[in-house]
Each structure stands twice: as structure tokens, then as C-alpha cells.
Design an enzyme around this catalytic site. Structure first.
Site, PDB file in Angstrom:
ATOM      1  N   PRO A  88     -44.735 -18.391  29.641  1.00  0.00           N
ATOM      2  CA  PRO A  88     -45.313 -17.525  28.602  1.00  0.00           C
ATOM      3  C   PRO A  88     -44.321 -16.509  28.046  1.00  0.00           C
ATOM      4  CG  PRO A  88     -46.283 -17.062  30.765  1.00  0.00           C
ATOM      5  CD  PRO A  88     -45.428 -18.263  30.926  1.00  0.00           C
ATOM      6  N   GLU A 115     -46.964 -17.604  39.929  1.00  0.00           N
ATOM      7  CA  GLU A 115     -46.472 -16.398  39.247  1.00  0.00           C
ATOM      8  C   GLU A 115     -45.150 -16.643  38.530  1.00  0.00           C
ATOM      9  OE1 GLU A 115     -48.368 -13.643  38.978  1.00  0.00           O
ATOM     10  OE2 GLU A 115     -49.793 -14.920  40.037  1.00  0.00           O
ATOM     11  N   ARG A 152     -44.737 -37.263  17.449  1.00  0.00           N
ATOM     12  CA  ARG A 152     -45.223 -37.729  16.139  1.00  0.00           C
ATOM     13  C   ARG A 152     -44.186 -37.581  15.041  1.00  0.00           C
ATOM     14  NH1 ARG A 152     -47.281 -33.830  13.073  1.00  0.00           N
ATOM     15  NH2 ARG A 152     -48.910 -35.076  12.108  1.00  0.00           N
ATOM     16  N   ASP A 167     -47.359 -32.092   6.583  1.00  0.00           N
ATOM     17  CA  ASP A 167     -48.115 -31.398   7.618  1.00  0.00           C
ATOM     18  C   ASP A 167     -48.223 -29.923   7.334  1.00  0.00           C
ATOM     19  OD1 ASP A 167     -48.556 -33.419   9.336  1.00  0.00           O
ATOM     20  OD2 ASP A 167     -46.852 -32.978  10.625  1.00  0.00           O
TER      21      ASP A 167
HETATM   22  N1  ADE Z   1     -47.097 -21.396  31.274  1.00  0.00           N
HETATM   23  C1  ADE Z   1     -48.089 -20.494  31.383  1.00  0.00           C
HETATM   24  N2  ADE Z   1     -48.432 -19.993  30.197  1.00  0.00           N
HETATM   25  C2  ADE Z   1     -47.629 -20.600  29.276  1.00  0.00           C
HETATM   26  C3  ADE Z   1     -47.482 -20.501  27.870  1.00  0.00           C
HETATM   27  N3  ADE Z   1     -48.223 -19.665  27.147  1.00  0.00           N
HETATM   28  N4  ADE Z   1     -46.546 -21.258  27.276  1.00  0.00           N
HETATM   29  C4  ADE Z   1     -45.774 -22.073  28.004  1.00  0.00           C
HETATM   30  N5  ADE Z   1     -45.865 -22.224  29.334  1.00  0.00           N
HETATM   31  C5  ADE Z   1     -46.783 -21.485  29.979  1.00  0.00           C
END
Ligand code: ADE
Length: 247
Positions: A88, A115, A152, A167
Site C-alpha cells: 500500500p 504487517e 489485455r 479505453d
Molecule cells: N497490499 C496491501 N494493500 C495493498 C495495496 N493497496 N496495493 C498493493 N498491495 C497491497
């Protein structure tokens, strides 16, 4: 293109190749997908690959050594292209990323869990990518999403190569709305211009709706675009019509 995916849930990742466009890409030989089970590279007999975080705190952290061993094995089999960790905190994956990655000969994706992964492993990763500002329980769904978006775009995968160019996002705009049969559905008619056979008018209408929809829902997407005169005029008219409709 060859894609290696390192994960604690390789069977989950494999599902992405069972349906639709990704399955078609694999069947056509445009994509080879291989998943690697992180536990196969565990140092411990119980095949665990996580440990409590140094410094305390909740949850578990993936250890560097199993991930590093898995990366080494995956890279031996597929040395091409970047090593990417799905996390994330990475750069946000966009259509521009999908286009860039579709031009690679190979990709190696590392899916985190718990984590996160021991930070020392990140020196062996070229790019950290996120699929958005939210937290998944692991990188697998993010990797599957990335694979779908890239597959794709591979040459020969989409039946109609033009549709990838048209697209949503490929020109920095949302796609225009689409209509199909029947011509009238529950009292709602298809916009007359689409039935007119006037291809220049249809092109302008579609461009205007693409600009207008983007302006209505994600105006910031327009900020980075240099609109030409025609596009500016179409958007101006769309905005004026929208204001008249509101007042
Ligand atoms: N792993 C956990 N959350 C994620 C996200 N938002 N993007 C990519 N991998 C992740």
C-alpha cells in the site's frame, strides 16, 4: 511476456489465469504466468516465513530470507523486467503503469502479507506499487489486478486493438458511455446522434461525453491534459449545458 508471482497463496494468484482475457492471453502464448509459494523457501521445518516485529507492535512481518530466496529462484527462471513489490505504500498503479509494464519482456511480482516484509528486502526490489489508498490483507489481489490490466494490453490479446486505445484513461479521460440494442429500453431512447450514421458527429459527441464525464466525476484528471481547441470547445459547451440543467 512472462510473469512470476511470489506469494503465500499461489493457488489464489493462479485463479487470475482461469478466466476471460488473462486466460485468453495465456492460451494464445502471449502470457506465461508462474506462481511461486513463499513457503517453499522457508528456512524453518514448519515452513513458517513470518516473525514478530523487532521493536514490538502488533502482527507479524515476512522475513527477508525466504522472500530473497524465492526472488532469486524466480529471477533465475525469468531474469527480464523489473522486480516489483505490491504494497500500500508504493507508487499508485495507473493505466500509464499498465502500458509501461506491457512493453516489458518479463515481470516479477512479490506479494506481501501481514504487517509487511522486512525492509532490508526492499534493496532487492526495483519498484513498489500500490493499487490504491486502502489496505488489503495481502498483495495477491493487487498482483492479480495488475496482471489483468497488463495482459489485455499485450499484442494480439484484445480482439480489437483499437479498443485498448479507446479505453478509459488511455487518453487520460474516461471512456464515453456505450449503448446497445434495443433502441428503446423501458421508455429510454438511445441518443439520436448514435443512430444518425454521421460518423463525424458521433466522434464529436463521444469526445464531448468523455470530457464531460471526466469533468463531472474526476475533474483533477483534466488538469494534467493539454486540451486542443476542439476539446476545449466541446468541454465548454458541456459545462454550459450542465449548468443550465442544474439551474
Ligand atoms: N497490499 C496491501 N494493500 C495493498 C495495496 N493497496 N496495493 C498493493 N498491495 C497491497
Amino acid at each position: 511476456m512472462r510473469i512470476e508471482v511470489i506469494s503465500l497463496f499461489p493457488q489464489l494468484v493462479d485463479q487470475v489465469a482461469r478466466y476471460g482475457m488473462v486466460q485468453r492471453a495465456c492460451a494464445a502464448g502471449a502470457l506465461q504466468l508462474r506462481s511461486w509459494d513463499l513457503r517453499d523457501f522457508a528456512e524453518r521445518a514448519d515452513r513458517r516465513v513470518d516473525e514478530r516485529p523487532f521493536g514490538g507492535g502488533p502482527g507479524m512481518v515476512l522475513q527477508a530470507e525466504p522472500a530473497w530466496r524465492a526472488l532469486r529462484a524466480a529471477r533465475e527462471s525469468n531474469p527480464d523486467g523489473p522486480v516489483m513489490a505490491l504494497t500500500p505504500r508504493g507508487d499508485v498503479f495507473t493505466q500509464a503503469w499498465a502500458q509501461r509494464l506491457a512493453a516489458e519482456r518479463g515481470l516479477t511480482l512479490l506479494c506481501g502479507r501481514y504487517e509487511g516484509i522486512d525492509e532490508r528486502l526492499m534493496a532487492h526490489v526495483d519498484v513498489q506499487l500500490s493499487i490504491g489508498d486502502f489496505v488489503l490483507s495481502g498483495g495477491e489481489l493487487a498482483a492479480m489486478l495488475l496482471i489483468d490490466a497488463v495482459a489485455r494490453l499485450l499484442p494480439g490479446v484484445l480482439g480489437n486493438a483499437r479498443s485498448a486505445c479507446e479505453d478509459s484513461f488511455s487518453q487520460g479521460l474516461f471512456d464515453h458511455p456505450q449503448y446497445t440494442r434495443p433502441r428503446e429500453w423501458r421508455g429510454e431512447e438511445v441518443p439520436a446522434v448514435l443512430m444518425s450514421g454521421d460518423h463525424a458527429a458521433i466522434r464529436r459527441w463521444r469526445l464531448q461525453r468523455a470530457l464531460g464525464t471526466t469533468w463531472l466525476t474526476r475533474p483533477k484528471l483534466l488538469v494534467g491534459l493539454e486540451l486542443n481547441e476542439e476539446q476545449q470547445g466541446l468541454l465548454r459547451d458541456f459545462i454550459a449545458a450542465d449548468r443550465r440543467a442544474v439551474n
